[in-house]
Write an enzyme that holds these catalytic residues in place. Structure first.
Site, PDB file in Angstrom:
ATOM      1  NE  ARG A 183      -3.063   1.138   4.004  1.00 37.08           N
ATOM      2  CZ  ARG A 183      -3.675   1.406   4.582  1.00 37.08           C
ATOM      3  NH1 ARG A 183      -5.204   1.188   4.865  1.00 37.08           N
ATOM      4  NH2 ARG A 183      -3.215   1.253   6.099  1.00 37.08           N
ATOM      5  CG  ASP A 463      -3.599   2.636  10.873  1.00 40.38           C
ATOM      6  OD1 ASP A 463      -5.113   2.847  11.830  1.00 40.38           O
ATOM      7  OD2 ASP A 463      -4.112   1.885  10.159  1.00 40.38           O
TER       8      ASP A 463
END
Length: 548
Positions: A183, A463
């Site tokens: 990603r 996150d």
């Protein structure tokens, strides 16, 4: 040092030699080997081809947000009705990606990469975005780790502790590893260490180009892509821009068009109204969409920040049973399966609570319930943040999805309107919910500023998405007139200041915290962002200026 033997040599004579127009603002050990002249020239050509379009799309985001702030609501586009109503499908899915029932995600440090590839998950998403603090050192270390992983020679030696030698980590045989998907960072982020014609390159272009340059040939030979997860898109035009960028890289590196496959995260509110269009824009290479639900909640808050009738309750009450999230998930499944693409589920962020069996079982029960909801709804796979959750999720999907995926589950029963996707949520804001947002945001932000983008907080692996929800809620609550906690306390700047003042005592011995030395800086930044008259688009934009 020369480039690794498994790197792709330049196929276009135009990228050989010097790289006029490019400047690197940092020089770390080993950097020249990782960023050889041919790769730097690729970055220059890529930037010049894509940057005008990126700036146009970012400007369009601002225009759309101004419309929402003036009272407009997101809706399905009238100019693309033919795409939504048309009879088309995406390109066939590669064999390596047909079964994605459990995926593990995490940052790109060597230990994480080895553990994730060895974990037993079907896929590992190596994350340069929400779980990586983008210091230059972190980015280079991550790219080197992935090069080593693809080559099969990645190792990691943990430091010795307590007089005992550290553990040595090595990869399992290639056939036993999870499939690797990378990603990159989103369109909104710059890579300030790489300047081209005086402007920073798009961070995501840097991430993808460096990975593809070094690894595409090996992965191509194994029929493993390269594969990517594309984050935070808001429109079909932004998807088309990625199509142009990936096609450019393929042409320069001599790859077949469509060789690089992608999955797109639907994690912004505007994007949920353009899922057919996003699939269509990337139809030669896209294999699925993902319910990036934490960032999606953040985007709901941000998009509808000026709509007092759509203020969300505290974060713990915004679960997938809320009508607007249920509609989002089910519409994604219906859309993907109509087009022959995977519909991936969301994240289970729980961490095992080893010293409290009762609390641990309660946490695992929540994971099982969430994964049962996903597989029963028709999702083709799901995400976990910790290896211990893989067997839990795998058992649920194995029991209820014996086939590789559930594309045959068409969800013809789903009828989702514009209003369903933006339906107001019921709930309250408690003092614990308000203070929890402050604490979690400061804890995460302090760690991020210190170079750590994946942080365990209260037995959850957090996150950037969690910090974004927390600080966006704080801003919206403070800037919406008449809001009160459920005990009657007004939500105002006085409440925020009192909470921030008490926070250091609440945190206790901060020396044991990730980012302990950055707590004061994190508090100051959260205070500034919360009191600002305008909600910052992303927390990581002002924070990025404070690292490196």
């Amino acid at each position: 040092m020369s480039a690794p033997a498994h790197a792709l040599p330049p196929r276009d004579p135009a990228i050989a030699g010097a790289t006029p127009g490019l400047a690197l603002t940092r020089q770390d050990p080993g950097q020249d080997a990782l960023l050889p002249p041919a790769l730097l020239a690729l970055l220059v050509s890529l930037h010049r081809a894509i940057e005008p379009g990126r700036q146009a799309r970012l400007a369009q985001r601002q225009l759309r947000q101004a419309e929402f702030d003036s009272g407009a609501l997101p809706d399905f586009r009238t100019d693309t009705a033919a795409v939504r109503e048309g009879d088309w499908t995406v390109a066939p899915i590669p064999a390596a990606l047909l079964d994605r029932r459990v995926e593990i995600t995490g940052p790109t440090d060597p230990k994480m990469v080895i553990n994730a590839l060895n974990s037993g998950a079907k896929v590992f998403m190596a994350d340069f975005e929400d779980s990586t603090s983008p210091t230059w050192s972190n980015l280079l270390t991550g790219q080197r780790a992935l090069i080593g992983a693809v080559a099969g020679d990645l190792q990691f030696a943990a430091p010795a502790t307590g007089g005992k030698p550290g553990k040595h980590y090595t990869l399992k045989p290639y056939e036993q590893q999870a499939v690797l998907i990378v990603r990159p960072r989103g369109w909104h982020l710059d890579e300030k260490h790489v300047l081209i014609d005086g402007a920073p390159i798009a961070a995501g272009l840097f991430d993808v180009a460096v990975f593809a340059f070094h690894n595409a040939r090996t992965l191509q030979a194994r029929d493993r892509g390269p594969y990517f997860y594309l984050p935070k898109l808001q429109s079909m035009e932004e998807a088309a821009l990625w199509e142009s960028a990936l096609s450019h890289i393929e042409a320069v590196l001599g790859l077949a068009q469509g060789q690089m496959k992608v999955t797109v995260l639907i994690e912004t509110l505007p994007a949920v109204f353009e899922m057919h269009e996003i699939l269509h824009a990337l139809r030669s290479r896209i294999v699925g969409l993902n319910c990036g639900r934490w960032d999606y909640i953040f985007s709901y808050i941000k998009t509808l920040r000026a709509h007092p009738d759509r203020v969300l309750p505290e974060r713990g009450q915004v679960t997938m049973t809320q009508p607007f999230l249920k509609a989002y998930s089910e519409l994604l499944i219906q859309t993907c399966h109509r087009r022959g693409a995977h519909a991936m589920g969301g994240m289970a962020a729980q961490i095992p609570i080893n010293d409290d069996p009762v609390a641990n079982e309660q946490a695992m029960a929540r994971v099982r319930a969430d994964k049962l909801r996903e597989v029963s709804a028709g999702h083709d796979g799901t995400w976990v943040a910790h290896p211990a959750l893989i067997p839990v999720a795998m058992q649920i999907f194995d029991e209820h999805m014996p086939q590789p995926n559930q594309h045959a589950v068409t969800r013809a029963d789903v009828h989702v309107s514009r209003d369903d996707l933006i339906r107001p949520s019921q709930g309250t804001i408690s003092r614990a919910g308000f203070e929890g947002n402050v604490e979690v945001c400061v804890r995460y932000l302090a760690a991020w500023l210190d170079g750590n983008g994946c942080v365990p907080i209260h037995w959850l692996m957090e996150d950037a998405a969690t910090a974004e929800i927390s600080r966006a809620q704080l801003w919206q609550w403070l800037h919406t007139e008449g809001l009160h906690l459920d005990d009657g306390t007004a939500i105002d700047e006085a409440l925020l200041q009192a909470t921030l003042t008490r926070l250091p005592a609440l945190l206790g011995n901060t020396t044991a915290m990730p980012g302990a030395s950055k707590v004061d800086q994190a508090i100051a930044l959260l205070d500034e962002l919360s009191r600002s008259q305008t909600l910052a688009e992303f927390l990581t934009l002002p924070a990025y200026a404070l690292i490196d």
